[in-house]
Design a protein around this motif. Structure first.
Motif, PDB file in Angstrom:
ATOM      1  N   ALA A 191       0.611  -1.454  -0.218  1.00 27.81           N
ATOM      2  CA  ALA A 191       0.456  -0.198   0.498  1.00 27.81           C
ATOM      3  C   ALA A 191       0.273   1.068   0.078  1.00 27.81           C
ATOM      4  O   ALA A 191       0.462   2.443  -0.713  1.00 27.81           O
ATOM      5  N   ARG A 192       2.220   1.402   0.718  1.00 30.42           N
ATOM      6  CA  ARG A 192       2.772   2.442   1.210  1.00 30.42           C
ATOM      7  C   ARG A 192       3.338   2.688  -0.480  1.00 30.42           C
ATOM      8  O   ARG A 192       3.985   3.929  -1.400  1.00 30.42           O
ATOM      9  N   ASP A 193       3.924   1.425  -1.164  1.00 31.26           N
ATOM     10  CA  ASP A 193       4.889   1.454  -2.540  1.00 31.26           C
ATOM     11  C   ASP A 193       3.661   2.271  -3.940  1.00 31.26           C
ATOM     12  O   ASP A 193       4.105   3.244  -4.339  1.00 31.26           O
ATOM     13  N   VAL A 194       2.565   2.017  -3.359  1.00 28.55           N
ATOM     14  CA  VAL A 194       0.965   2.128  -4.074  1.00 28.55           C
ATOM     15  C   VAL A 194       1.013   3.683  -4.390  1.00 28.55           C
ATOM     16  O   VAL A 194       1.330   4.679  -4.886  1.00 28.55           O
ATOM     17  N   LEU A 195       1.074   4.768  -2.719  1.00 27.54           N
ATOM     18  CA  LEU A 195       1.215   5.546  -2.313  1.00 27.54           C
ATOM     19  C   LEU A 195       2.284   6.275  -2.583  1.00 27.54           C
ATOM     20  O   LEU A 195       1.789   7.858  -3.412  1.00 27.54           O
ATOM     21  N   VAL A 196       2.809   5.929  -2.603  1.00 31.72           N
ATOM     22  CA  VAL A 196       4.454   6.865  -2.735  1.00 31.72           C
ATOM     23  C   VAL A 196       4.450   7.186  -4.750  1.00 31.72           C
ATOM     24  O   VAL A 196       4.998   8.432  -5.145  1.00 31.72           O
ATOM     25  N   LYS A 197       3.684   6.436  -5.022  1.00 29.83           N
ATOM     26  CA  LYS A 197       3.947   6.175  -7.174  1.00 29.83           C
ATOM     27  C   LYS A 197       2.503   7.263  -7.557  1.00 29.83           C
ATOM     28  O   LYS A 197       2.736   8.211  -8.177  1.00 29.83           O
ATOM     29  N   THR A 198       1.468   7.180  -6.349  1.00 23.78           N
ATOM     30  CA  THR A 198       0.172   7.850  -7.243  1.00 23.78           C
ATOM     31  C   THR A 198       0.214   9.433  -6.176  1.00 23.78           C
ATOM     32  O   THR A 198      -0.035  10.318  -7.063  1.00 23.78           O
ATOM     33  N   CYS A 199       1.093   9.464  -4.960  1.00 19.09           N
ATOM     34  CA  CYS A 199       1.280  10.491  -4.476  1.00 19.09           C
ATOM     35  C   CYS A 199       2.432  11.088  -3.645  1.00 19.09           C
ATOM     36  O   CYS A 199       2.223  12.338  -3.465  1.00 19.09           O
ATOM     37  N   GLY A 200       2.909  11.192  -4.184  1.00 18.98           N
ATOM     38  CA  GLY A 200       4.426  11.085  -4.315  1.00 18.98           C
ATOM     39  C   GLY A 200       5.382  10.481  -2.464  1.00 18.98           C
ATOM     40  O   GLY A 200       4.312  10.451  -1.459  1.00 18.98           O
ATOM     41  N   GLU A 201       6.553  10.495  -2.257  1.00 14.84           N
ATOM     42  CA  GLU A 201       7.075   9.985  -1.642  1.00 14.84           C
ATOM     43  C   GLU A 201       6.743  10.752   0.055  1.00 14.84           C
ATOM     44  O   GLU A 201       6.285  10.477   1.271  1.00 14.84           O
ATOM     45  N   LEU A 202       6.119  12.427  -0.043  1.00 13.51           N
ATOM     46  CA  LEU A 202       6.333  12.928   0.891  1.00 13.51           C
ATOM     47  C   LEU A 202       5.066  13.443   1.447  1.00 13.51           C
ATOM     48  O   LEU A 202       4.502  13.100   2.531  1.00 13.51           O
ATOM     49  N   ALA A 203       3.836  12.950   0.623  1.00 11.30           N
ATOM     50  CA  ALA A 203       2.415  13.142   0.835  1.00 11.30           C
ATOM     51  C   ALA A 203       1.822  11.388   1.558  1.00 11.30           C
ATOM     52  O   ALA A 203       1.255  11.125   2.082  1.00 11.30           O
ATOM     53  N   ALA A 204       2.680  10.323   0.964  1.00 10.70           N
ATOM     54  CA  ALA A 204       2.588   8.613   1.287  1.00 10.70           C
ATOM     55  C   ALA A 204       2.044   8.573   2.610  1.00 10.70           C
ATOM     56  O   ALA A 204       1.421   7.464   2.542  1.00 10.70           O
ATOM     57  N   GLY A 205       3.691   9.304   3.696  1.00 11.38           N
ATOM     58  CA  GLY A 205       3.404   8.866   4.644  1.00 11.38           C
ATOM     59  C   GLY A 205       2.089   9.319   5.434  1.00 11.38           C
ATOM     60  O   GLY A 205       1.602   8.870   5.958  1.00 11.38           O
ATOM     61  N   SER A 206       1.642  10.612   5.031  1.00 10.32           N
ATOM     62  CA  SER A 206       0.398  11.122   5.844  1.00 10.32           C
ATOM     63  C   SER A 206      -0.489  10.589   5.782  1.00 10.32           C
ATOM     64  O   SER A 206      -1.441  10.247   6.254  1.00 10.32           O
ATOM     65  N   ALA A 207      -1.064   9.648   3.767  1.00 13.12           N
ATOM     66  CA  ALA A 207      -1.783   9.582   3.797  1.00 13.12           C
ATOM     67  C   ALA A 207      -2.221   7.456   4.266  1.00 13.12           C
ATOM     68  O   ALA A 207      -3.298   7.636   4.261  1.00 13.12           O
ATOM     69  N   LEU A 208      -1.082   7.069   4.431  1.00 12.70           N
ATOM     70  CA  LEU A 208      -1.306   5.817   5.298  1.00 12.70           C
ATOM     71  C   LEU A 208      -1.201   6.043   6.139  1.00 12.70           C
ATOM     72  O   LEU A 208      -2.214   5.375   6.697  1.00 12.70           O
ATOM     73  N   ALA A 209      -1.080   6.583   7.400  1.00 11.56           N
ATOM     74  CA  ALA A 209      -1.322   7.411   8.645  1.00 11.56           C
ATOM     75  C   ALA A 209      -3.085   7.527   8.532  1.00 11.56           C
ATOM     76  O   ALA A 209      -3.176   6.780   9.125  1.00 11.56           O
ATOM     77  N   ASP A 210      -3.163   8.450   7.968  1.00  9.79           N
ATOM     78  CA  ASP A 210      -4.643   8.630   7.660  1.00  9.79           C
ATOM     79  C   ASP A 210      -5.922   7.347   7.844  1.00  9.79           C
ATOM     80  O   ASP A 210      -6.090   6.724   8.354  1.00  9.79           O
ATOM     81  N   ILE A 211      -5.163   6.454   5.990  1.00  9.62           N
ATOM     82  CA  ILE A 211      -6.571   5.880   6.285  1.00  9.62           C
ATOM     83  C   ILE A 211      -5.884   4.457   7.879  1.00  9.62           C
ATOM     84  O   ILE A 211      -7.414   4.206   7.945  1.00  9.62           O
ATOM     85  N   LYS A 212      -4.620   4.647   8.165  1.00 12.92           N
ATOM     86  CA  LYS A 212      -4.338   3.093   9.373  1.00 12.92           C
ATOM     87  C   LYS A 212      -5.637   3.754  10.302  1.00 12.92           C
ATOM     88  O   LYS A 212      -6.136   3.103  11.175  1.00 12.92           O
ATOM     89  N   GLN A 213      -5.974   5.307  10.509  1.00 11.54           N
ATOM     90  CA  GLN A 213      -6.189   5.608  11.735  1.00 11.54           C
ATOM     91  C   GLN A 213      -7.424   5.719  11.721  1.00 11.54           C
ATOM     92  O   GLN A 213      -8.214   5.209  12.726  1.00 11.54           O
ATOM     93  N   VAL A 214      -8.342   5.085  10.360  1.00 13.04           N
ATOM     94  CA  VAL A 214      -9.685   5.822   9.910  1.00 13.04           C
ATOM     95  C   VAL A 214      -9.581   3.999  10.189  1.00 13.04           C
ATOM     96  O   VAL A 214     -11.157   3.547  11.020  1.00 13.04           O
ATOM     97  N   LEU A 215      -9.635   2.804   9.734  1.00  7.04           N
ATOM     98  CA  LEU A 215      -9.351   1.904   9.589  1.00  7.04           C
ATOM     99  C   LEU A 215      -9.538   1.681  11.050  1.00  7.04           C
ATOM    100  O   LEU A 215     -10.428  -0.047  11.487  1.00  7.04           O
ATOM    101  N   HIS A 216      -8.092   2.126  11.984  1.00  7.51           N
ATOM    102  CA  HIS A 216      -8.326   1.439  13.281  1.00  7.51           C
ATOM    103  C   HIS A 216      -9.844   1.960  14.405  1.00  7.51           C
ATOM    104  O   HIS A 216      -9.617   1.061  15.337  1.00  7.51           O
ATOM    105  N   ALA A 217      -9.862   3.261  13.700  1.00 10.16           N
ATOM    106  CA  ALA A 217     -11.056   3.894  14.735  1.00 10.16           C
ATOM    107  C   ALA A 217     -12.123   2.433  14.420  1.00 10.16           C
ATOM    108  O   ALA A 217     -13.147   2.872  15.165  1.00 10.16           O
ATOM    109  N   GLN A 218     -12.522   2.960  12.887  1.00 10.06           N
ATOM    110  CA  GLN A 218     -13.133   1.738  12.961  1.00 10.06           C
ATOM    111  C   GLN A 218     -13.735   0.362  13.548  1.00 10.06           C
ATOM    112  O   GLN A 218     -14.660  -0.274  13.825  1.00 10.06           O
ATOM    113  N   LEU A 219     -12.555  -0.021  13.206  1.00 13.37           N
ATOM    114  CA  LEU A 219     -12.570  -1.625  14.262  1.00 13.37           C
ATOM    115  C   LEU A 219     -12.378  -1.571  15.417  1.00 13.37           C
ATOM    116  O   LEU A 219     -13.319  -1.635  16.301  1.00 13.37           O
ATOM    117  N   GLU A 220     -12.164  -0.253  16.237  1.00  8.62           N
ATOM    118  CA  GLU A 220     -12.610  -0.452  18.032  1.00  8.62           C
ATOM    119  C   GLU A 220     -14.066   0.090  18.078  1.00  8.62           C
ATOM    120  O   GLU A 220     -14.983  -0.327  19.006  1.00  8.62           O
TER     121      GLU A 220
END
Length: 381
Positions: free
Chosen positions: A142-171
């Protein structure tokens, strides 16, 4: 929704392409009405699956600033395909009827085969689908895809946002299970019950499914399916001129110009406005846990409305004329304006996770449009 959740977007797209190609081939070789019906059914399944999957897939792999443009390309591609169909029909005009329509069925399978052979193998999987099960290996993909589509700088924050939403929904699901003592509660937020009964998905469904409904209820498909009747009512009598007008080709006949004005005046505004915007809205408005089901339901309603308009248009024109039918469709379009004005929030430049939080805020504030405006103004500030 179920197919996407289990197999991912890329496999679904491949399956849709295969179904479409097989269906067109069956129609082209058909020797009876039954064979044509079966081929059309198979082809329709492929098209329906593509409609449900492709806009969502494009939205999930696109960077926020390009998401609207890229999802809109789906509508542009549809219109380009329709244009090619009219041009091909015009080119095959002199062929015998049987050879003509069979050739028109075979022709689309050529670009379909090229797309399947050369483009589909290069498609990356949706990073949001890859992160659903929390597997470390899929997180790296997933990180590799985000790096290719959003760029290296934006990939980290985008990955964190997705994981945060999924974690909140799991809780949230775990709290629901513990609170209710119901082992089926863990599936509620992910299932159809969550789509129809949870406040945020339900509001998203009103917006997404409502927009999808009005895209077809405004009569746009009638202008496509019944070109001869519409143009004949406008004074364009010859089949050749009708084909030229439908293909928007240049000509010298007065009736051709009239035909282009009739079709262009109806189809072009839709193709530049509610046509592409529908795919954008339905692909980005649903929360991630019900997105595939929300998009699938919206597209099913879209196709059902399209079929209803197609099957009732001729009967409608017999009672209120072609002009009266399109006057009715104009009133329907006005109703869509009301829906959009009251319920649709601004999503430009926001990630899918921000849109989800944005919508949740609107629900918490009683879903008032003023609440949406306050969020927009705060972000702008």
């Amino acid at each position: 929704g179920v197919v996407y959740n289990k197999h991912g977007a890329v496999r679904c797209v491949k399956f849709a392409v295969v179904l479409y190609a097989v269906g067109m081939a069956v129609i082209a070789m058909a020797g009876s009405f039954t064979a044509v019906f079966v081929g059309r059914l198979v082809c329709g399944l492929g098209v329906g699956l593509g409609f449900a999957i492709c806009p969502q897939y494009i939205a999930e792999i696109s960077p926020p600033k390009w998401r609207g443009v890229l999802v809109s390309m789906f509508e542009i591609s549809i219109n380009l395909g329709l244009l090619c169909g009219y041009v091909a029909n015009l080119a095959f005009e002199t062929l015998p009827d049987s050879a003509r329509w069979r050739s028109l069925m075979v022709l689309p399978t050529i670009p379909t085969a090229l797309v399947y052979a050369f483009l589909l193998p290069k498609l990356p999987e949706s990073p949001r689908w890859l992160l659903r099960d929390g597997s470390p290996g899929k997180e790296a993909l997933a990180r590799d895809v985000l790096v290719k589509t959003c760029g290296e700088l934006a990939a980290g924050s985008a990955l964190a946002d997705i994981k945060q939403v999924l974690h909140a929904q799991l809780e949230s699901r775990n709290v629901s299970v513990l609170g209710n003592g119901d082992t089926t509660g863990s599936k509620r937020n992910n299932g159809w019950r969550g789509l129809f009964f949870d406040p945020v998905p339900r509001r998203a469904l009103l917006i997404g499914a409502g927009t999808a409904f009005f895209q077809q209820a405004n009569g746009s498909e009638a202008a496509v399916y019944y070109v001869p009747q519409v143009l004949a009512a406008a004074g364009v009598k010859s089949e050749h001129s009708q084909l030229q007008a439908a293909a928007a080709s240049r000509g010298v006949q007065n009736d051709l110009y009239r035909g282009r004005a009739v079709l262009g005046g109806r189809v072009r505004p839709i193709s530049l406005g509610v046509g592409p915007v529908t795919w954008v809205i339905t692909s980005e408005i649903f929360p991630i846990q019900v997105r595939s089901k929300g998009v699938a339901f919206s597209m099913a309603l879209n196709r059902l409305t399209s079929g209803t308009v197609a099957m009732t248009f001729l009967t409608l024109t017999e009672h209120i004329t072609v002009s009266g039918a399109f006057a009715l469709f104009t009133c329907v379009s006005a109703s869509q304006f009301v829906l959009t004005f009251l319920f649709l929030p601004e999503t430009k430049g926001k990630t899918l996770e921000e849109i989800e939080a944005f919508l949740a805020f609107g629900v918490a504030e009683q879903g008032a449009r003023g609440g949406y405006n306050r969020v927009v103004n705060e972000n702008a500030a």
